[in-house]
Each structure stands twice: as C-alpha cells, then as structure tokens.
Scaffold this active site. Structure first.
Site, mmCIF file in Angstrom:
data_model
loop_
_atom_site.group_PDB
_atom_site.id
_atom_site.type_symbol
_atom_site.label_atom_id
_atom_site.label_comp_id
_atom_site.label_asym_id
_atom_site.label_seq_id
_atom_site.Cartn_x
_atom_site.Cartn_y
_atom_site.Cartn_z
ATOM 1 N N ARG A 1 -37.520 -75.511 -29.467
ATOM 2 C CA ARG A 1 -37.460 -74.349 -28.567
ATOM 3 C C ARG A 1 -37.156 -73.102 -29.389
ATOM 4 N NH1 ARG A 1 -36.351 -74.957 -23.219
ATOM 5 N NH2 ARG A 1 -36.839 -72.757 -23.212
ATOM 6 N N GLN B 1 -41.185 -74.208 -22.741
ATOM 7 C CA GLN B 1 -40.926 -75.605 -23.093
ATOM 8 C C GLN B 1 -42.167 -76.263 -23.687
ATOM 9 O OE1 GLN B 1 -37.869 -77.411 -22.710
ATOM 10 N NE2 GLN B 1 -39.015 -78.748 -24.079
ATOM 11 N N HIS C 1 -42.878 -73.724 -16.614
ATOM 12 C CA HIS C 1 -41.910 -73.617 -17.720
ATOM 13 C C HIS C 1 -42.689 -73.573 -19.041
ATOM 14 C CE1 HIS C 1 -38.298 -73.652 -19.876
ATOM 15 N NE2 HIS C 1 -37.861 -74.878 -19.687
ATOM 16 N N CYS D 1 -37.775 -82.590 -21.457
ATOM 17 C CA CYS D 1 -37.350 -81.208 -21.744
ATOM 18 C C CYS D 1 -35.835 -81.068 -21.764
ATOM 19 C CB CYS D 1 -37.978 -80.243 -20.744
ATOM 20 S SG CYS D 1 -37.436 -80.488 -19.041
ATOM 21 N N ASP E 1 -39.260 -85.761 -16.519
ATOM 22 C CA ASP E 1 -38.303 -84.669 -16.260
ATOM 23 C C ASP E 1 -37.414 -85.132 -15.100
ATOM 24 O OD1 ASP E 1 -37.045 -82.177 -16.142
ATOM 25 O OD2 ASP E 1 -38.721 -81.148 -15.172
ATOM 26 N N ARG F 1 -35.417 -66.137 -16.185
ATOM 27 C CA ARG F 1 -35.391 -67.461 -15.551
ATOM 28 C C ARG F 1 -34.997 -67.243 -14.098
ATOM 29 N NH1 ARG F 1 -32.847 -73.147 -17.583
ATOM 30 N NH2 ARG F 1 -34.789 -73.015 -18.727
#
Ligand code: CP
Ligand code: NVA
Length: 300
Positions: free
Chosen positions: A287, A134, A131, A259, A219, A104
């Site tokens: 996840r 996700q 991402h 998310c 988001d 990340r």
C-alpha cells in the site's frame, strides 16, 4: 491540462497502470536501499477519513513523509464537514490550500462531487462502492511473486462489496479472468459486472470459483457501515470461508490475498492467512509503495 483524479481504477489507462506498478516496485527498492527520493517537497496531502483506517492512513502519511511532503489528517469529528458544511464548499476551500486530497467515505457519489469542485487531484481511499488504492497494492504484490497477471485466473470468494467491484475493474484493466463466488443476495453491482463483459463470471459455488485459480482473494463479510448485519451475514456466508480445503481447488502455486483487517474463522481460516499461500503482509506493505507511485504520478 485538466486535473487527474483517481476515483476508480478506470481513471487510468491499462498502460498507466502497468507503469505505475513498475514504478511502485522501483520506489520500494529505492526505499529499502536507503535512497532518499523527495519529489513532493513542500507538497501537502489532505486526508479526509469518515471511516476507520490503519493501513490507508499510515501508508499515505508515511509516503508523504518519505517524499519530503506533509499530510494532514482530517476527521468529521473535528472539521466543519462533520457539522454540515457542504462538500462543494469544503472541496473549493481545501483544494486552494493543499496539493492533493485523499478521501475515505460512504457514498461514492460524495467523492465524485468533491472531485468536481476540487482544483487538485482527489484520491479514493475507499467508498462503499470501490477501493482502488488496495488494488494497486494487490497488482504489485502479484507481479512481485508471480510476474504478470495478464491471462491468469483470479477467484474472489465472499461478498460482492467495494473490493469485489475494484477487482472487477482490475480484471478489465490488467487483463485477467475473474470468477466471483458469492452467495445469493450478495452479488456485486449489476452495472459494474455487466461493464466487464466476458472477463468476469459470477458463480454460487466457491469451490467452482476457486478451481485452477492462480490467486484467491477474500474480504470481510460485513464491511464498515454494515456492522448491524454481522449476524445475518455470518449465516449467509457460512460456506464461503477460504479454508485449506478450498485452496486445494486452486493451482498448486496459487497465492492468497486479503486487504485486511481479517477475521480468522470467518471469511478466512487461520491456516490460510498464516499459511504458505498467503502474501497478505507483502500486500499490506505495498500500500505504501503503490500509493507513493500514485502520488508521484498525479503530482508530476
Ligand atoms: N485495507 C485497508 O484499506 O486497510 P485500512 O482499513 O486499515 O486502511
Ligand atoms: N470491504 C471492507 C474493506 C476494508 C479495507 C470495508 O469496506 O470495510
């Protein structure tokens, strides 16, 4: 065979995506039934986190434990990466010691460079640009609640950020129509948008984007690394909150996803994320299952 990486959703074929989602559903049920499945015994995942995380860290670490393997958390604060050791050298060394690496970070180019020098699969656990992990969870969640997403309509409301870019790629790979409702100045990357062609439309009016949608997604307004823009963004996005009124434009059985982490009263009203549309908690749980399917796929 050359090493497979997962840097964006485009690294898998549509068929591999479909199989991965089905496998995630299977792994979830096996886990819930107490069926121990340990395909990654003695395997090690290296996890490089240059940004904060709750879900990504815990889901990868727990997933490796379920599979009989191990995960090592690495932060720039206490590795040589944080003291200027090059990405190339770090990739060469780490990939001789572990079996798979998750990163990340900020610049997407960094993870591409790391993958180029890595002997083992590299997984994108979020960059400024994408991402993809996700989206695996989101696609699994949609399938569990409503069946296939192929031919459905998805509304993305808010920032043209890393998550929106992965939704654009998902529209291509999973065959849904995506409508992005973004304020001017906060559009998704033009190249990513253009590559998606007709399956994706950029609109300014959030209500128009949400009209007849099967799934509404949003988001945060300020992503990690944009903390200083928070105030300016609150103004720019003021009309882009996902409210019950906005959900009223979507289909009667529309779902809501986020998310997480969420900011109630900013990008989403509490009555939506805590209301009947929301599948955000299943989405967060998935996840774990989706990434277990991904690890199994990349390592077997
Ligand atoms: N959605 C997500 O990636 O959460 P974390 O930042 O907590 O990992
Ligand atoms: N767009 C957000 C997603 C967090 C999971 C960020 O990059 O901070």
């Amino acid at each position: 065979m050359s090493t497979r990486h997962f840097l964006t959703l485009m690294d898998l074929s549509p068929q591999e995506h479909e199989e991965l989602v089905q496998r995630a559903i299977e792994l979830k049920s096996m886990h819930k039934n107490g069926n121990r499945h340990t395909p990654l015994k003695n395997k090690v995942l290296g996890m490089i986190f240059e940004k904060s995380s709750t879900r990504t860290r815990v889901s990868f670490e727990a997933g490796m434990a379920h599979f009989g393997g191990h995960a090592i958390f690495l932060s720039p604060r206490d590795t040589q990466l944080g003291r200027g050791e090059t990405i190339e050298d770090s990739a060469r060394v780490l990939s001789r010691m572990v079996d798979v690496i998750m990163i990340r970070t900020y610049e997407h180019e960094k993870i591409e460079r790391f993958a180029e020098y890595s002997q083992v699969p590299v997984i994108n656990a979020l960059t400024d640009l994408y991402h993809p992990c996700q989206l695996l969870a989101d696609m699994q969640t949609y399938f569990e609640h409503r069946g296939t997403i192929r031919g459905r309509t998805v509304a993305w409301i808010g920032d043209g950020n890393n998550m929106s870019h992965s939704y654009i790629n998902a529209a291509r790979q999973y065959g849904f129509e995506l409508r992005l409702g973004c304020p001017e100045g906060y559009d998704p990357d033009a190249n990513i948008l253009e590559a998606a062609g007709d399956s994706v439309r950029l609109l300014r009016d959030p209500a128009e984007a949400a009209t007849d949608a099967d799934l509404v997604v949003t988001d945060v307004w300020a992503s990690m690394g944009q903390e200083e823009e928070q105030q300016a963004r609150e103004q720019a996005f003021a009309n882009y909150q996902v409210t019950a009124e906005l959900m009223g434009h979507a289909k009667d059985d529309a779902l809501f996803m986020h998310c997480l982490p969420a900011h109630r009263g900013e990008e989403v009203a509490a009555e939506v994320i805590d209301g009947p549309w929301s599948v955000a908690w299943d989405e967060a749980e998935n996840r774990l299952h989706a990434q277990k399917a991904l690890l199994e796929f990349l390592l077997s």
